[in-house]
Enzyme design. Structure first.
Site, PDB file in Angstrom:
ATOM      1  NE  ARG A 118      -6.158  11.161  -2.211  1.00 40.93           N
ATOM      2  CZ  ARG A 118      -5.554  10.504  -3.484  1.00 40.93           C
ATOM      3  NH1 ARG A 118      -6.081   9.832  -4.008  1.00 40.93           N
ATOM      4  NH2 ARG A 118      -4.227  10.658  -3.459  1.00 40.93           N
ATOM      5  CG  HIS A 171      -4.323   9.952 -13.883  1.00 43.34           C
ATOM      6  ND1 HIS A 171      -4.018   9.315 -12.746  1.00 43.34           N
ATOM      7  CD2 HIS A 171      -3.765   9.295 -15.033  1.00 43.34           C
ATOM      8  CE1 HIS A 171      -3.099   8.178 -13.275  1.00 43.34           C
ATOM      9  NE2 HIS A 171      -2.974   8.508 -14.600  1.00 43.34           N
ATOM     10  CB  ALA A 220       0.661   6.843  -5.332  1.00 46.89           C
ATOM     11  NE  ARG A 245      -2.395  17.026  -8.261  1.00 47.15           N
ATOM     12  CZ  ARG A 245      -2.663  15.989  -7.463  1.00 47.15           C
ATOM     13  NH1 ARG A 245      -3.226  14.986  -8.267  1.00 47.15           N
ATOM     14  NH2 ARG A 245      -2.353  16.089  -6.248  1.00 47.15           N
ATOM     15  CD  GLU A 258      -2.147   5.981 -17.006  1.00 49.92           C
ATOM     16  OE1 GLU A 258      -1.712   5.292 -18.213  1.00 49.92           O
ATOM     17  OE2 GLU A 258      -1.533   6.745 -16.381  1.00 49.92           O
ATOM     18  CG  ASN A 277      -7.059   6.679 -10.667  1.00 48.49           C
ATOM     19  OD1 ASN A 277      -5.931   6.845 -10.574  1.00 48.49           O
ATOM     20  ND2 ASN A 277      -7.766   7.440 -10.466  1.00 48.49           N
ATOM     21  CE1 TYR A 282      -6.408  13.371  -7.026  1.00 42.56           C
ATOM     22  CE2 TYR A 282      -6.161  13.850  -4.637  1.00 42.56           C
ATOM     23  CZ  TYR A 282      -5.534  13.311  -5.976  1.00 42.56           C
ATOM     24  OH  TYR A 282      -4.265  13.231  -5.988  1.00 42.56           O
ATOM     25  N   PRO A 291      -4.520   3.062  -4.549  1.00 44.36           N
ATOM     26  CG  PRO A 291      -2.341   3.485  -3.997  1.00 44.36           C
ATOM     27  CD  PRO A 291      -3.220   2.739  -5.012  1.00 44.36           C
ATOM     28  CG  ASN A 292      -4.159   7.192  -0.575  1.00 44.24           C
ATOM     29  OD1 ASN A 292      -4.438   7.208   0.502  1.00 44.24           O
ATOM     30  ND2 ASN A 292      -2.932   7.296  -1.058  1.00 44.24           N
TER      31      ASN A 292
END
Ligand code: DQA
Length: 147
Positions: free
Chosen positions: A17, A99, A76, A106, A97, A73, A22, A9-10
């Site tokens: 964004r 990111h 969330a 963070r 995976e 990825n 990012y 998502p996103n």
């Protein structure tokens, strides 16, 4: 050989964004980067993005059934979706995976991934450059050895 690059998502809003977190690479540019990397390596790379958990789980089932390596990825979902993790656990080929941001620097809630324990490897914090690195590793890992 085909590699699936799946985005949660996103991530379709990359570029606009939170660019300070990012970066300014758009989602379309990310897709092009992954496809170009695949073309260079002679492997088919298919990039997808969804904001819907059930759709992502369906894609992971597809990868499991076809024994496809996956770059994921989970966005969330990384931090709380046991359903995505359980779908990842069914994969038979390697799972990387990825990111874009360094989740460990963070907020506290981003420091834990429910997916990492069932991933082959994890790349975080290298920006969108993490994707071609993951594709390269998977291509090298799954390509037949030269005679
Ligand atoms: C992300 C990090 C996640 O915490 C966040 O929810 C995302 C993107 C990354 O690529 O840095 O959506 O997975």
């Amino acid at each position: 050989m085909k590699i699936l690059v799946l985005n949660g998502p996103n991530l379709g809003r990359l570029g606009t964004r939170e660019p300070s977190v990012y970066g300014t690479t758009s989602y379309a540019d990310l897709v092009a980067l992954c496809e170009r990397t695949g073309a260079e390596l002679g492997v088919e790379v298919e990039v997808r993005q969804t904001d819907h958990e059930g759709e992502m789980i369906g894609w992971l089932h597809e990868a499991a059934d076809a024994n496809l390596p996956v770059v994921l990825n989970p966005a969330a979902w990384t931090h709380y979706s046991i359903a995505v993790r359980d779908a990842c656990a069914q994969l038979t080929a390697p799972l990387i995976e990825v990111h874009i941001s360094n989740v460990h620097t963070r907020e506290e809630f981003r420091r834990h991934s429910v997916v990492s324990a069932v991933a082959t490897g994890v790349i975080a914090g290298l920006g969108v450059a993490g994707y071609p690195l993951a594709i390269r590793w998977l291509a090298g890992r799954t390509a037949p050895e030269p005679a």
